[in-house]
Enzyme design. Structure first.
Site, PDB file in Angstrom:
ATOM      1  N   ASP A  53       1.112  -1.252  -0.178  1.00 25.81           N
ATOM      2  CA  ASP A  53       0.352   0.256  -0.234  1.00 25.81           C
ATOM      3  C   ASP A  53       0.739   1.301  -0.464  1.00 25.81           C
ATOM      4  O   ASP A  53       2.013   1.691   0.870  1.00 25.81           O
ATOM      5  CB  ASP A  53      -0.602   0.041   1.371  1.00 25.81           C
ATOM      6  CG  ASP A  53      -2.163   1.110   0.982  1.00 25.81           C
ATOM      7  OD1 ASP A  53      -3.358   0.064   0.810  1.00 25.81           O
ATOM      8  OD2 ASP A  53      -1.845   2.623   1.072  1.00 25.81           O
ATOM      9  N   ASN A 109     -12.759  -3.390   2.192  1.00 24.68           N
ATOM     10  CA  ASN A 109     -14.074  -1.907   2.697  1.00 24.68           C
ATOM     11  C   ASN A 109     -14.392  -2.104   1.027  1.00 24.68           C
ATOM     12  O   ASN A 109     -13.795  -1.699   0.549  1.00 24.68           O
ATOM     13  CB  ASN A 109     -12.945  -0.163   2.581  1.00 24.68           C
ATOM     14  CG  ASN A 109     -12.090  -0.083   3.455  1.00 24.68           C
ATOM     15  OD1 ASN A 109     -12.532  -0.558   4.428  1.00 24.68           O
ATOM     16  ND2 ASN A 109     -10.960   0.091   3.581  1.00 24.68           N
ATOM     17  N   GLY A 115     -15.966   2.187   3.191  1.00 28.01           N
ATOM     18  CA  GLY A 115     -14.843   3.287   3.428  1.00 28.01           C
ATOM     19  C   GLY A 115     -14.063   3.079   1.943  1.00 28.01           C
ATOM     20  O   GLY A 115     -12.789   3.367   1.759  1.00 28.01           O
ATOM     21  N   HIS A 122      -9.874  -5.268  -3.591  1.00 33.54           N
ATOM     22  CA  HIS A 122      -8.934  -5.912  -2.973  1.00 33.54           C
ATOM     23  C   HIS A 122      -8.970  -6.139  -1.609  1.00 33.54           C
ATOM     24  O   HIS A 122      -9.666  -5.811  -1.063  1.00 33.54           O
ATOM     25  CB  HIS A 122      -7.728  -4.346  -3.674  1.00 33.54           C
ATOM     26  CG  HIS A 122      -8.591  -3.316  -2.945  1.00 33.54           C
ATOM     27  ND1 HIS A 122      -9.256  -2.622  -3.766  1.00 33.54           N
ATOM     28  CD2 HIS A 122      -8.503  -2.813  -1.790  1.00 33.54           C
ATOM     29  CE1 HIS A 122      -9.528  -1.806  -2.413  1.00 33.54           C
ATOM     30  NE2 HIS A 122      -9.185  -1.286  -1.763  1.00 33.54           N
TER      31      HIS A 122
HETATM   32  P1  AMP Z   1      -9.595   1.828   0.069  1.00 32.69           P
HETATM   33  O1  AMP Z   1      -9.911   2.411   0.485  1.00 32.69           O
HETATM   34  O2  AMP Z   1     -10.147   0.171   1.175  1.00 32.69           O
HETATM   35  O3  AMP Z   1     -10.115   1.339  -1.332  1.00 32.69           O
HETATM   36  O4  AMP Z   1      -8.451   1.329  -0.394  1.00 32.69           O
HETATM   37  C1  AMP Z   1      -7.518   1.710  -1.296  1.00 32.69           C
HETATM   38  C2  AMP Z   1      -6.132   1.288  -0.519  1.00 32.69           C
HETATM   39  O5  AMP Z   1      -5.123   1.547  -1.585  1.00 32.69           O
HETATM   40  C3  AMP Z   1      -5.612   2.326   0.372  1.00 32.69           C
HETATM   41  O6  AMP Z   1      -4.911   2.461   1.336  1.00 32.69           O
HETATM   42  C4  AMP Z   1      -4.845   3.454  -0.779  1.00 32.69           C
HETATM   43  O7  AMP Z   1      -3.608   3.521   0.414  1.00 32.69           O
HETATM   44  C5  AMP Z   1      -3.703   2.729  -1.358  1.00 32.69           C
HETATM   45  N1  AMP Z   1      -3.484   2.552  -3.116  1.00 32.69           N
HETATM   46  C6  AMP Z   1      -3.752   4.084  -3.187  1.00 32.69           C
HETATM   47  N2  AMP Z   1      -3.184   3.958  -4.937  1.00 32.69           N
HETATM   48  C7  AMP Z   1      -2.056   3.149  -4.747  1.00 32.69           C
HETATM   49  C8  AMP Z   1      -1.555   2.400  -5.055  1.00 32.69           C
HETATM   50  N3  AMP Z   1      -0.463   3.690  -6.861  1.00 32.69           N
HETATM   51  N4  AMP Z   1      -0.030   2.038  -4.720  1.00 32.69           N
HETATM   52  C9  AMP Z   1      -1.173   2.148  -3.632  1.00 32.69           C
HETATM   53  N5  AMP Z   1      -1.200   1.600  -3.320  1.00 32.69           N
HETATM   54  C10 AMP Z   1      -2.426   2.811  -4.028  1.00 32.69           C
END
Ligand code: AMP
Length: 136
Positions: A53, A109, A115, A122
């Site tokens: 992440d 989430n 959220g 994922h």
């Molecule tokens: P969610 O809020 O469950 O949709 O989680 C999205 C996650 O993706 C968050 O924890 C972000 O920090 C992570 N994220 C967003 N863009 C990237 C990226 N390019 N590479 C890795 N993680 C990412």
């Protein structure tokens, strides 16, 4: 990709509609899975990839991202059960490989109230510290 009811292949608007659907539904994870933008994979197979992440919420924080472009868990069909189980199994495998030895938390989430920010299925795997409950 979602298609509108008017999206009939061969129609004048077909390519325009595909472009609009891409803009609406494509996400950063879709681009990573398709290798359109570079990312370091901790694991990769035909069903999922694993990335760190970008904004870790724990000493270890990685994401198991489906190759299939499911927008959210709620959209999973009965035929996706194998994929969902596989993603959980990959989460445990990568956690072992990177040396998370004292437990971890797996989070999905899902949707607005869950959220979710990135609408591409994922799992979050968080470890390396004691997690709180309730999660908030
Ligand atoms: P969610 O809020 O469950 O949709 O989680 C999205 C996650 O993706 C968050 O924890 C972000 O920090 C992570 N994220 C967003 N863009 C990237 C990226 N390019 N590479 C890795 N993680 C990412």
């Amino acid at each position: 990709m979602r298609f509108s009811e008017k999206n009939i292949p061969g129609s004048l608007n077909h390519s325009l509609q595909i472009k609009m659907a891409d803009e609406v539904d494509d996400t950063i994870f879709g681009k990573i899975v398709r290798k359109e933008i570079p990312a370091k994979f901790l694991h990769e197979d035909e069903q999922c990839v694993v990335i760190k992440d970008i904004h870790p919420q724990a000493p270890h924080h990685f994401l198991v991202v489906s190759v299939k472009e499911l927008r959210k868990l709620e959209d999973a069909a009965e035929t996706d059960q194998k994929l969902l189980g596989h993603m959980m199994w990959v989460a445990t495998k990568v956690a072992k490989e990177i040396g998370i030895t004292n437990g971890y938390r797996i989070v999905i989430n899902d949707g607005h109230d869950g959220g979710q920010n990135v609408y591409h299925l994922h799992l979050h795997v968080l470890g390396g510290r004691k997690m709180n409950w309730p999660p908030g």
